[in-house]
Write a protein that holds these residues in place. Structure first.
Motif, short mmCIF file in Angstrom:
data_model
loop_
_atom_site.label_atom_id
_atom_site.label_comp_id
_atom_site.label_asym_id
_atom_site.label_seq_id
_atom_site.Cartn_x
_atom_site.Cartn_y
_atom_site.Cartn_z
N TYR A 33 -2.17 -10.20 -2.07
CA TYR A 33 -1.44 -9.39 -3.04
C TYR A 33 0.04 -9.75 -3.01
O TYR A 33 0.59 -10.08 -1.96
N TYR A 35 3.57 -7.72 -4.01
CA TYR A 35 4.21 -6.48 -4.40
C TYR A 35 5.72 -6.73 -4.49
O TYR A 35 6.26 -7.60 -3.82
N GLN A 37 9.36 -4.39 -4.13
CA GLN A 37 9.87 -3.11 -3.67
C GLN A 37 11.29 -2.92 -4.19
O GLN A 37 12.17 -3.75 -3.93
N HIS A 41 11.17 3.25 -6.40
CA HIS A 41 9.87 2.89 -6.98
C HIS A 41 8.81 2.60 -5.93
O HIS A 41 7.67 2.32 -6.28
N GLY A 42 9.13 2.64 -4.68
CA GLY A 42 8.14 2.29 -3.69
C GLY A 42 7.72 0.85 -3.86
O GLY A 42 8.51 -0.02 -4.21
N LEU A 43 6.44 0.58 -3.62
CA LEU A 43 5.90 -0.77 -3.81
C LEU A 43 5.03 -0.79 -5.06
O LEU A 43 4.17 0.07 -5.24
N LEU A 45 2.52 -3.28 -7.52
CA LEU A 45 1.70 -4.49 -7.50
C LEU A 45 2.05 -5.41 -8.67
O LEU A 45 2.09 -4.98 -9.83
N TYR A 48 -2.67 -9.93 -7.89
CA TYR A 48 -3.47 -10.05 -6.68
C TYR A 48 -4.55 -11.10 -6.89
O TYR A 48 -4.83 -11.52 -8.01
N LYS A 57 -3.95 -9.29 -12.88
CA LYS A 57 -2.63 -8.70 -13.03
C LYS A 57 -2.56 -7.33 -12.39
O LYS A 57 -3.53 -6.59 -12.33
N PHE A 90 6.94 -8.56 -1.26
CA PHE A 90 6.04 -8.54 -0.12
C PHE A 90 4.68 -9.10 -0.50
O PHE A 90 4.12 -8.77 -1.55
N PHE A 103 0.90 -6.70 5.91
CA PHE A 103 2.00 -7.18 5.08
C PHE A 103 2.77 -8.29 5.77
O PHE A 103 2.90 -8.31 7.00
N GLY A 104 3.31 -9.20 4.96
CA GLY A 104 4.27 -10.17 5.44
C GLY A 104 5.63 -9.52 5.62
O GLY A 104 5.80 -8.33 5.36
#
Lengths: 112, 110
Positions: A33, A35, A37, A41-43, A45, A48, A57, A90, A103-104
């Motif tokens: 995935y 994302y 940030q 707005h948080g994360l 997408l 993916y 999408k 991310f 997560f990376g």
């Protein structure tokens, strides 16, 4: 975590230039995935992948494309970077869709 | 699509205090995850908890799926607990994606 790495960690680029971010995993997970940030707005997408050459999408895919030619690599491309794409990106991996995301460390991209 | 709301948006605690973070979601889910983002930006998966209660050291989480909420408890907080806590649920129409809440910013003071 050593199982997933993102490159570069930081990048400054000019408006209108193409940019490619790379996500590499050593876990052989099926799902990958991208994302972004942003404050407030948080994360969200972007795109993916559920297998080699299988992508779909996400919520905020406009202006982005992805490719996955090997299980271990998932590339995110900004065809023509804009200032609104300044963000922290991310990558995440999962072995069963929605379970147990890893997560990376993120890529901080600044478009000037 | 599904909506995820977290409260409070910000929380400041003294070291040693306990806290409860809440996550409300607008539709039935069969999966909920809690994540911690440390001050250096790293995101760590804390819990996968579609229902019931789980504990991991000083942290525990409870999800009441029928009432569409989850709680994250932090006991005897430490400065290393500082950061942003996110909950996430499957996106509407796609079990392959997660929708994240906007997070709770936790600051633990020494």
């Amino acid at each position: 975590d050593a199982g997933i790495t993102q490159s570069p960690r930081h990048k400054v680029t000019e408006t209108g230039t193409p940019v490619t971010l790379r996500c590499h995993q050593t876990e052989n997970h099926r799902y990958m995935y991208w994302y972004r940030q942003d404050p407030g707005h948080g994360l969200r997408l972007i795109h993916y992948s559920y297998g080699v050459k299988d992508t779909d999408k996400g919520e905020v895919s406009d202006g982005y494309s992805v490719s996955r030619s090997k299980t271990e690599d998932f590339l995110l491309t900004l065809e023509s970077a804009t200032s609104s794409q300044t963000s922290v990106y991310f990558c995440a991996i999962s072995d069963a869709g929605q379970y147990g995301y890893t997560f990376g460390s993120g890529t901080r991209l600044t478009v000037v | 699509g599904i909506q995820v709301e977290q409260s409070p948006p910000d929380l400041i605690l003294q070291e040693g205090a306990n806290s409860t973070l809440r996550c409300n979601f607008s539709d039935s889910v069969n999966n909920l995850q809690w994540f911690h983002q440390n001050p250096w930006g790293q995101l760590i998966n804390l819990f996968y908890i579609p229902s019931g209660t789980k504990q991991n050291g000083r942290l525990s989480a409870t999800t009441v799926a029928t009432e569409r909420y989850s709680l994250l408890y932090i006991s005897s907080s430490q400065t290393t607990d500082s950061g942003v806590y996110f909950c996430a649920v499957p996106s509407s129409g796609s079990a392959r994606q997660l929708t994240f809440g906007s997070g709770t910013q936790l600051t633990v003071l020494p």
